[in-house]
Each structure stands twice: as structure tokens, then as C-alpha cells.
Design an enzyme around this catalytic site. Sequence first.
Site, PDB file in Angstrom:
ATOM      1  CE  LYS A 113      32.412  37.376  33.111  1.00 42.47           C
ATOM      2  NZ  LYS A 113      32.503  37.421  34.674  1.00 42.47           N
ATOM      3  CE  LYS A 127      38.448  34.563  32.339  1.00 42.54           C
ATOM      4  NZ  LYS A 127      38.727  33.931  32.804  1.00 42.54           N
ATOM      5  CE  LYS A 179      36.407  32.650  40.149  1.00 41.74           C
ATOM      6  NZ  LYS A 179      35.639  34.352  40.298  1.00 41.74           N
TER       7      LYS A 179
HETATM    8  P1  ATP Z   1      34.619  35.344  35.997  1.00 45.97           P
HETATM    9  O1  ATP Z   1      33.822  33.672  35.209  1.00 45.97           O
HETATM   10  O2  ATP Z   1      32.881  34.924  37.455  1.00 45.97           O
HETATM   11  O3  ATP Z   1      34.331  36.029  35.640  1.00 45.97           O
HETATM   12  P2  ATP Z   1      36.816  34.584  36.173  1.00 45.97           P
HETATM   13  O4  ATP Z   1      37.072  33.102  36.665  1.00 45.97           O
HETATM   14  O5  ATP Z   1      36.795  35.225  35.260  1.00 45.97           O
HETATM   15  O6  ATP Z   1      35.338  33.685  36.599  1.00 45.97           O
HETATM   16  P3  ATP Z   1      37.209  36.391  38.000  1.00 45.97           P
HETATM   17  O7  ATP Z   1      37.039  36.185  39.805  1.00 45.97           O
HETATM   18  O8  ATP Z   1      36.664  37.079  37.037  1.00 45.97           O
HETATM   19  O9  ATP Z   1      37.803  35.265  37.653  1.00 45.97           O
HETATM   20  O10 ATP Z   1      38.655  36.326  38.309  1.00 45.97           O
HETATM   21  C1  ATP Z   1      39.635  36.879  39.228  1.00 45.97           C
HETATM   22  C2  ATP Z   1      41.245  36.993  38.611  1.00 45.97           C
HETATM   23  O11 ATP Z   1      41.389  35.545  38.200  1.00 45.97           O
HETATM   24  C3  ATP Z   1      41.292  38.223  37.956  1.00 45.97           C
HETATM   25  O12 ATP Z   1      42.325  38.624  38.526  1.00 45.97           O
HETATM   26  C4  ATP Z   1      41.407  37.657  36.581  1.00 45.97           C
HETATM   27  O13 ATP Z   1      42.453  37.808  35.791  1.00 45.97           O
HETATM   28  C5  ATP Z   1      42.109  36.276  36.957  1.00 45.97           C
HETATM   29  N1  ATP Z   1      41.503  35.183  35.973  1.00 45.97           N
HETATM   30  C6  ATP Z   1      40.557  34.225  35.048  1.00 45.97           C
HETATM   31  N2  ATP Z   1      40.890  33.706  34.946  1.00 45.97           N
HETATM   32  C7  ATP Z   1      42.168  33.698  34.606  1.00 45.97           C
HETATM   33  C8  ATP Z   1      42.439  32.665  33.150  1.00 45.97           C
HETATM   34  N3  ATP Z   1      41.796  31.287  32.814  1.00 45.97           N
HETATM   35  N4  ATP Z   1      44.181  32.655  33.227  1.00 45.97           N
HETATM   36  C9  ATP Z   1      44.571  33.399  33.977  1.00 45.97           C
HETATM   37  N5  ATP Z   1      44.267  34.231  35.043  1.00 45.97           N
HETATM   38  C10 ATP Z   1      42.845  34.311  35.187  1.00 45.97           C
HETATM   39 MG    MG Z   2      35.909  36.648  34.866  1.00 43.30          MG
END
Ligand code: ATP
Ligand code: MG
Length: 338
Positions: free
Chosen positions: A126, A207, A210
Amino acid sequence: MNFVFKIKNVRIFSGIQPTGRLHIGNYFGAIKNMVALQDRGDCPKDGTSTIFSIVDLHAITVKYEPKEFQQKIKDTVLDFLACGIDPEKSIVFLQSQVKEHTELAWLLNAVTSIGELQRMTQFKDKSEKAESVSAGLFNYPVLMAADILLYDTDAVPVGNDQKQHLEFTKNIIRRFNNQFGETFKDIELIIPEIGARIMSLKDPSRKMSKSEPEGCVFITDTPLEITKKIKSAVTDTDRSISFDPKTRPEVSSLISLYSLCENKKLEQLELDKFDGHASFKDVLAESLIKKLEPIRQKREELEKDEVLIENILKNGQKKASQIANQKIKQVKKVMGLI
Ligand code: ATP
Ligand code: MG
């Protein structure tokens, strides 16, 4: 989904950042297990054994728009509920409304080494993209450890990307208990066999996240949007449809999604019936649409209730604070802070 725990009355904690609409990675990686865990048979029915937080204090560690933040928080709660998180069965609350999270994070800083924080891949990843890197982003894992440890958590359902942060939390537990006496229980990770790391549709070396919406299928996307996104998902030039995450990460991630939507094991998918990426993508899009449609419809229903979120968060704050308040007292006492 069957969960086998060595102990009774297991307490579950997990958090999601209000950084955007929830996507299918969040759903299959974490939320699906969170929902299953709140419905498991041995779960005491007092509504305090599954605790799910909208972790807004984590979300402010990267650039964000304060004016849009309240809406993002509301959207995350609605997405949560639409996926099946039930505030009657679980505590659903906003992290910043329970002040013990920041308090415990500071206390845990006392047993955290900078070297360990510097090794965190989420921080490296990040901060590479950020114009300026906040100290909050660096300390993110300490706050995450505090989130978990405030509730005497036994197990944490998360996606694969959070594995390193949970190992870090385990180290904190060990170090703290060594220094101040048995205060925190060890934690167990709950990571799904398939779907623990859904890849971005635009850049399959990363991956789905969001914060990178261009590569996401959101759980509330319309059938048309889903079809468009899946059809334009990046794939390789080999026409066959085969699962091999190491050499073919793009198509393998899509196959995992297909397996999850169809509720079938990889070997049951009969992948050789597809004569190219286009025909596979058509079927996958259909399958995803079918899986996500009930979630989208439930979300539309929930949106009509104006006071729903406010009530849920107020109630959640009350219940979470009661537990957190007891724990922080115990921690301060063993640290000699009373
Ligand atoms: P950001 O980009 O803001 O970090 P994010 O999509 O990574 O958002 P988080 O809120 O950080 O989402 O994570 C929420 C949950 O979703 C965590 O348990 C994380 O491990 C899971 N998660 C996030 N992205 C993935 C993915 N691509 N595949 C599987 N699990 C995921
Ligand atoms: Mg995340």
C-alpha cells in the site's frame, strides 16, 4: 461448512474496512465464513460469540474523502447484512465507536518491534502506491491485533492476505503474555480452501481489492455489469480451461470462482467441456449472476429502511463496549497502569 474447534463457546472476530463496496473476494474469502460461523450449531445464542466490525479507523490510514465516509460506512453495513450477517445473532459495530480499540493499540505498541512492522507486505504494497505514507498505515497491524484481542477472540475468519497480520498478532500475544503474564488467548485462523485469494480481473498478479475498483466484481453488481466484467477479464493465450494457479493464475482464479458459485469441488467441474475462454466466461458469468442475485435483491430491500443502520450500530456499540471495557481494565492492571 463444518468448523471443528478444540474448545467450546468459541468467540469469533473479524473486520472489514469501509473503503468501498464489498466485492466477491471479500465475500468468498471472509464473509461467507463469517455468516456460516454465526449459524453454527454449537454457537451460544446470547449473540456475543460472533463479533463483526466495520473498521473505519483502519480505513483512514490511506487517502480518503471525509465527506463520503459516512456513506461508505452505511454501504458497508448494508452489504454486510445483504450477505447474511445477522445483528440478532452477531455484534455488528463501528470500530471508532468503541474507544478501547485505540487505547489497546497504544498499549500493544509497547510490545511491538519496528522491524516486524517493516516486514509486513500489506504495508509495503500500500505504501508503494501512496503519495505519502501515514504512520497509521505502518501501525495498522497493531490496531488489528487490538481489535482481535479486546474480545478474547478464539478464531478469526479472513482471506489469505491477512495471514501475515494474524501471525503478527500471535507474536504480540506471545510477547505480551511472557512479559506481563497470561492475558491473551492464542488465536486460530479460519481461511477457506478455495477463494482465499480472488485475483483482480484487470491485473491477475494482484488480489481483488476495494481500493482498486477497476478489477472488482461487486456483490451488488447488476447482471449486465457482471457479464461485461467477466467477459473482459484478463486471461492468457492458451485456449484450454485448466486449473494451475502457478503457471495460469488468471484462468485459475476464474475457475475458483466457478467452483464457489456452483458449490462444487474443482474435480467435479468438468472443465474439458469448454472449448475456449469465451464459452467458459459465459457460463461463469451466468453462475455468478445466479449466486449474487439474492444478495443484490436483499440489499435493495434493506436500503428502504432509513433507521436500520443507526439502530444496529448503536446496539452493537453497547454490546461491544461492555466486553472491551472489561478487557482493557485487565490489560491496564497487568501492565501496572491502574
Ligand atoms: P482495501 O483495498 O481497502 O484493503 P480489501 O478489498 O482488501 O480492501 P479489506 O476490508 O481490507 O478488503 O478486507 C476484508 C476481508 O476480505 C479480509 O478478511 C480480507 O482478507 C478479505 N479479502 C480482501 N480481498 C480479498 C480477496 N481478493 N480474496 C479473498 N479475500 C479477500
Ligand atoms: Mg485489504
